[in-house]
Design a protein around this motif. Structure first.
Motif, PDB file in Angstrom:
ATOM      1  N   ILE A 265      -4.725   9.635 -17.950  1.00  0.00           N
ATOM      2  CA  ILE A 265      -4.311  11.036 -17.988  1.00  0.00           C
ATOM      3  C   ILE A 265      -4.632  11.750 -16.676  1.00  0.00           C
ATOM      4  O   ILE A 265      -3.783  12.467 -16.129  1.00  0.00           O
ATOM      5  CB  ILE A 265      -4.989  11.783 -19.157  1.00  0.00           C
ATOM      6  CG1 ILE A 265      -4.641  11.113 -20.482  1.00  0.00           C
ATOM      7  CG2 ILE A 265      -4.565  13.253 -19.167  1.00  0.00           C
ATOM      8  CD1 ILE A 265      -3.165  11.093 -20.801  1.00  0.00           C
ATOM      9  N   LEU A 266      -5.806  11.552 -16.139  1.00  0.00           N
ATOM     10  CA  LEU A 266      -6.281  12.335 -15.006  1.00  0.00           C
ATOM     11  C   LEU A 266      -5.997  11.716 -13.644  1.00  0.00           C
ATOM     12  O   LEU A 266      -5.904  12.435 -12.645  1.00  0.00           O
ATOM     13  CB  LEU A 266      -7.792  12.584 -15.137  1.00  0.00           C
ATOM     14  CG  LEU A 266      -8.241  13.365 -16.374  1.00  0.00           C
ATOM     15  CD1 LEU A 266      -9.757  13.503 -16.387  1.00  0.00           C
ATOM     16  CD2 LEU A 266      -7.580  14.736 -16.424  1.00  0.00           C
ATOM     17  N   SER A 267      -5.853  10.415 -13.584  1.00  0.00           N
ATOM     18  CA  SER A 267      -5.679   9.768 -12.280  1.00  0.00           C
ATOM     19  C   SER A 267      -4.328  10.140 -11.672  1.00  0.00           C
ATOM     20  O   SER A 267      -3.306  10.209 -12.368  1.00  0.00           O
ATOM     21  CB  SER A 267      -5.777   8.249 -12.412  1.00  0.00           C
ATOM     22  OG  SER A 267      -7.085   7.859 -12.781  1.00  0.00           O
ATOM     23  N   THR A 268      -4.326  10.377 -10.379  1.00  0.00           N
ATOM     24  CA  THR A 268      -3.096  10.723  -9.659  1.00  0.00           C
ATOM     25  C   THR A 268      -2.573   9.573  -8.822  1.00  0.00           C
ATOM     26  O   THR A 268      -1.497   9.683  -8.224  1.00  0.00           O
ATOM     27  CB  THR A 268      -3.328  11.943  -8.757  1.00  0.00           C
ATOM     28  OG1 THR A 268      -4.376  11.639  -7.818  1.00  0.00           O
ATOM     29  CG2 THR A 268      -3.713  13.162  -9.581  1.00  0.00           C
TER      30      THR A 268
ATOM     31  N   SER B  95       1.313   6.248  -6.053  1.00  0.00           N
ATOM     32  CA  SER B  95       1.037   7.539  -6.670  1.00  0.00           C
ATOM     33  C   SER B  95       1.586   7.534  -8.092  1.00  0.00           C
ATOM     34  O   SER B  95       2.281   6.598  -8.502  1.00  0.00           O
ATOM     35  CB  SER B  95       1.675   8.657  -5.850  1.00  0.00           C
ATOM     36  OG  SER B  95       3.072   8.446  -5.757  1.00  0.00           O
ATOM     37  N   LEU B  96       1.279   8.572  -8.837  1.00  0.00           N
ATOM     38  CA  LEU B  96       1.700   8.668 -10.236  1.00  0.00           C
ATOM     39  C   LEU B  96       2.333  10.030 -10.484  1.00  0.00           C
ATOM     40  O   LEU B  96       1.681  10.955 -10.995  1.00  0.00           O
ATOM     41  CB  LEU B  96       0.502   8.463 -11.173  1.00  0.00           C
ATOM     42  CG  LEU B  96      -0.137   7.072 -11.132  1.00  0.00           C
ATOM     43  CD1 LEU B  96      -1.464   7.077 -11.854  1.00  0.00           C
ATOM     44  CD2 LEU B  96       0.798   6.047 -11.744  1.00  0.00           C
ATOM     45  N   PRO B  97       3.594  10.211 -10.122  1.00  0.00           N
ATOM     46  CA  PRO B  97       4.243  11.507 -10.348  1.00  0.00           C
ATOM     47  C   PRO B  97       4.414  11.791 -11.832  1.00  0.00           C
ATOM     48  O   PRO B  97       4.642  10.886 -12.632  1.00  0.00           O
ATOM     49  CB  PRO B  97       5.617  11.340  -9.682  1.00  0.00           C
ATOM     50  CG  PRO B  97       5.475  10.152  -8.788  1.00  0.00           C
ATOM     51  CD  PRO B  97       4.463   9.268  -9.442  1.00  0.00           C
ATOM     52  N   GLY B  98       4.292  13.054 -12.204  1.00  0.00           N
ATOM     53  CA  GLY B  98       4.607  13.458 -13.577  1.00  0.00           C
ATOM     54  C   GLY B  98       3.390  13.534 -14.469  1.00  0.00           C
ATOM     55  O   GLY B  98       2.564  12.634 -14.508  1.00  0.00           O
TER      56      GLY B  98
ATOM     57  N   ALA C 194       0.820  -1.207   0.000  1.00  0.00           N
ATOM     58  CA  ALA C 194       0.000   0.000   0.000  1.00  0.00           C
ATOM     59  C   ALA C 194       0.857   1.261   0.000  1.00  0.00           C
ATOM     60  O   ALA C 194       2.023   1.253   0.404  1.00  0.00           O
ATOM     61  CB  ALA C 194      -0.926  -0.003   1.211  1.00  0.00           C
ATOM     62  N   PHE C 195       0.255   2.363  -0.438  1.00  0.00           N
ATOM     63  CA  PHE C 195       0.793   3.719  -0.329  1.00  0.00           C
ATOM     64  C   PHE C 195       2.288   3.804  -0.635  1.00  0.00           C
ATOM     65  O   PHE C 195       3.107   4.162   0.209  1.00  0.00           O
ATOM     66  CB  PHE C 195       0.511   4.292   1.064  1.00  0.00           C
ATOM     67  CG  PHE C 195       0.913   5.743   1.205  1.00  0.00           C
ATOM     68  CD1 PHE C 195       0.458   6.688   0.307  1.00  0.00           C
ATOM     69  CD2 PHE C 195       1.758   6.146   2.213  1.00  0.00           C
ATOM     70  CE1 PHE C 195       0.842   8.017   0.423  1.00  0.00           C
ATOM     71  CE2 PHE C 195       2.147   7.479   2.345  1.00  0.00           C
ATOM     72  CZ  PHE C 195       1.686   8.413   1.444  1.00  0.00           C
ATOM     73  N   ASN C 196       2.651   3.466  -1.868  1.00  0.00           N
ATOM     74  CA  ASN C 196       4.027   3.634  -2.359  1.00  0.00           C
ATOM     75  C   ASN C 196       5.052   2.744  -1.659  1.00  0.00           C
ATOM     76  O   ASN C 196       6.264   2.979  -1.799  1.00  0.00           O
ATOM     77  CB  ASN C 196       4.486   5.097  -2.257  1.00  0.00           C
ATOM     78  CG  ASN C 196       3.897   5.969  -3.342  1.00  0.00           C
ATOM     79  OD1 ASN C 196       3.517   5.495  -4.408  1.00  0.00           O
ATOM     80  ND2 ASN C 196       3.793   7.266  -3.071  1.00  0.00           N
TER      81      ASN C 196
END
Length: 259
Positions: free
Chosen positions: A246-249, A145-148, A110-112
């Motif tokens: 595209i939109l999901s973080t 998460s999805l940085p960038g 979980a969580f990165n």
């Protein structure tokens, strides 16, 4: 951060983790999703920390093993109500101290937690280990998460390591006798984000280092395939909403062992 190792994050953050990160996940939705996918079978959380998810999973009736490389994190878990329902295990996510075929219905990162491993090779070892520990029909669940923007590798821009690096300092908290700053460097080419939480109080300054080696969804799926896993689903959140590339973080990815 040449001396950064799997225990570093836990040892640095164990005493403040619950204060700073108790709400990073929709706990109720996560517990509901994991218990549903586990179907009454045992659950292994890799990088369980202070029990933020392991304890409510156990309270919901799941048989939970909590793996963490940090003694300090596991000590914090053990001090909490309900800890007797969780089986703590000291060990590295990339080299978990279980025999293949352990038979977990769900392995949860979980969580990165996966991205806290320092490079793609260690992350591949973690996924390979997770695959070997799943029961037939078991599920590996990875939350990241999805940085960038666009979530594409920085190699598309060309250049050399260090190009396009972004630095920053944020103020995280200001109290009467305490200031917490977050300093970080993001190198999109290497896909590394290195940081320090700078905790300044009346007793002095405490540095809390952290490191993320993030992967794009496509890269993560490729690593999972190399580890003997196949993609079953990808959600935008723990409620199971549809993932938007595209939109999901963030992403909740569900893998099963490849047939």
């Amino acid at each position: 951060m040449e001396d950064y190792h799997p225990r570093s994050y836990g040892e640095a953050f164990a005493d403040v983790y619950d204060e700073w990160y108790s709400d990073v996940t929709d706990t109720a939705a996560c517990v509901a999703a994991v218990t549903r996918l586990a179907g009454g079978g045992p659950v292994l959380e890799m990088g369980a920390g202070t029990g933020r998810l392991a304890l409510p999973l156990a309270a919901a009736g799941a048989h939970v093993w909590a793996l963490d490389a940090s003694r300090a994190m596991l000590a914090a878990l053990a001090a909490k109500p309900g800890a007797a329902r969780v089986r703590p295990v000291l060990g590295d996510m990339a080299h978990p101290p279980f025999r293949p075929g352990a038979g977990f219905a769900v392995v949860l990162c979980a969580f990165n937690s996966l991205f806290n491993l320092p490079d793609a090779a260690e992350q591949r070892l973690c996924l390979q280990a997770a695959a070997s520990l799943l029961a037939p029909g078991g599920r590996l669940i990875v939350e990241t998460s999805l940085p960038g923007a666009g979530h594409e590798p920085a190699e598309q821009f060309g250049g050399e390591a260090g190009d396009f690096q972004v630095d920053g300092v944020d103020v995280r908290a200001i109290e009467t006798d305490r200031v917490v700053l977050s300093a970080w460097q993001h190198d999109p080419l290497s896909q590394n984000i290195r940081g320090q939480m700078i905790d300044i109080g009346s007793g002095g300054i405490r540095l809390r280092p952290w490191l993320l080696h993030y992967r794009t969804p496509a890269q993560l799926d490729a690593t999972a395939r190399d580890a003997g896993l196949e993609l079953l689903d990808r959600w935008a959140d723990w409620q199971g909403d549809k993932f938007d590339p595209i939109l999901s973080t963030e992403q909740i990815v569900i893998y099963g062992r490849r047939r």
